[in-house]
Design an enzyme around this catalytic site. Sequence first.
Site, PDB file in Angstrom:
ATOM      1  CG  ASP A  18      -2.348   0.341   0.873  1.00  0.00           C
ATOM      2  OD1 ASP A  18      -2.532   1.201  -0.016  1.00  0.00           O
ATOM      3  OD2 ASP A  18      -3.277  -0.222   1.472  1.00  0.00           O
ATOM      4  CG  ASP A  73      -9.348   2.828  -0.522  1.00  0.00           C
ATOM      5  OD1 ASP A  73      -8.483   2.407  -1.308  1.00  0.00           O
ATOM      6  OD2 ASP A  73      -9.117   3.080   0.677  1.00  0.00           O
TER       7      ASP A  73
END
Length: 252
Positions: A18, A73
């Site tokens: 990430d 997201d």
Amino acid sequence: ARDAQRFADWGVDFMKVDWCHTAGLRGRTTYPKWTEAIRATRRPMVLSICEWSRDKPWEWAGSVGHMWRTTSDIADTWASVMDIAARQADLHEYAGPDHWNDPDMLEVGNGGMSDEEYRTHFSLWAMLAAPLVAGNDVRAMSEGARAILTAPEVLAVDQDPRGSQARRVRRDDVSEVWARPLADGTHAVLLVNRGDARANVVARWDEVLDAKGSRRGNVRDLWERADVGERDGYYDRTLAPHACALVKVAFT
């Protein structure tokens, strides 16, 4: 390198890196270091690149990792799913075996949408040849969610060995049509009603094939797992709000 070796020692097969706390860094120069670290372990691991599309990873990540996030997201809403799908429309040329656009995990079964909307969500991801990562609690899911996530003929589209991501071949105010060629010479075609009322959606064979001329096609409904029959020039369905039809077409 030490982290990669530790993961290899643990038998890890999938590594998502990430992009948190990365001020001053760029994805296209940082992620190759992870690639080299993984190679040095001599253990094959899938590298999932997640920098939320900030550095256009589809342009450079094909030789760096196996999949890369193309948006921020996802949320468990119809608006989020359709926004993410729209952002994939011009990315089909960058995807293929071992290098995939990743529109984020699935929201199927999390409760924010209807089963009809979840079927459309799942169908879109299958057409996009997206990595399918269940984002719900698989220990306790409804029969509806289970049926969507395990639909065999829809999964077969996503996992088709040709690995071609769908193109969006038609879009209007309330509907859209996506198409992708499959390894057996057939085409998967997805009709979507984005609107809030019932609508007739039409898939035209010349648009699916990106070629002029009249064609006939034998149609199979992949959700119903049933043959529909031969259609000349087009296939249409009247769809409920936010619903879809996913078919496989063998052209003659």
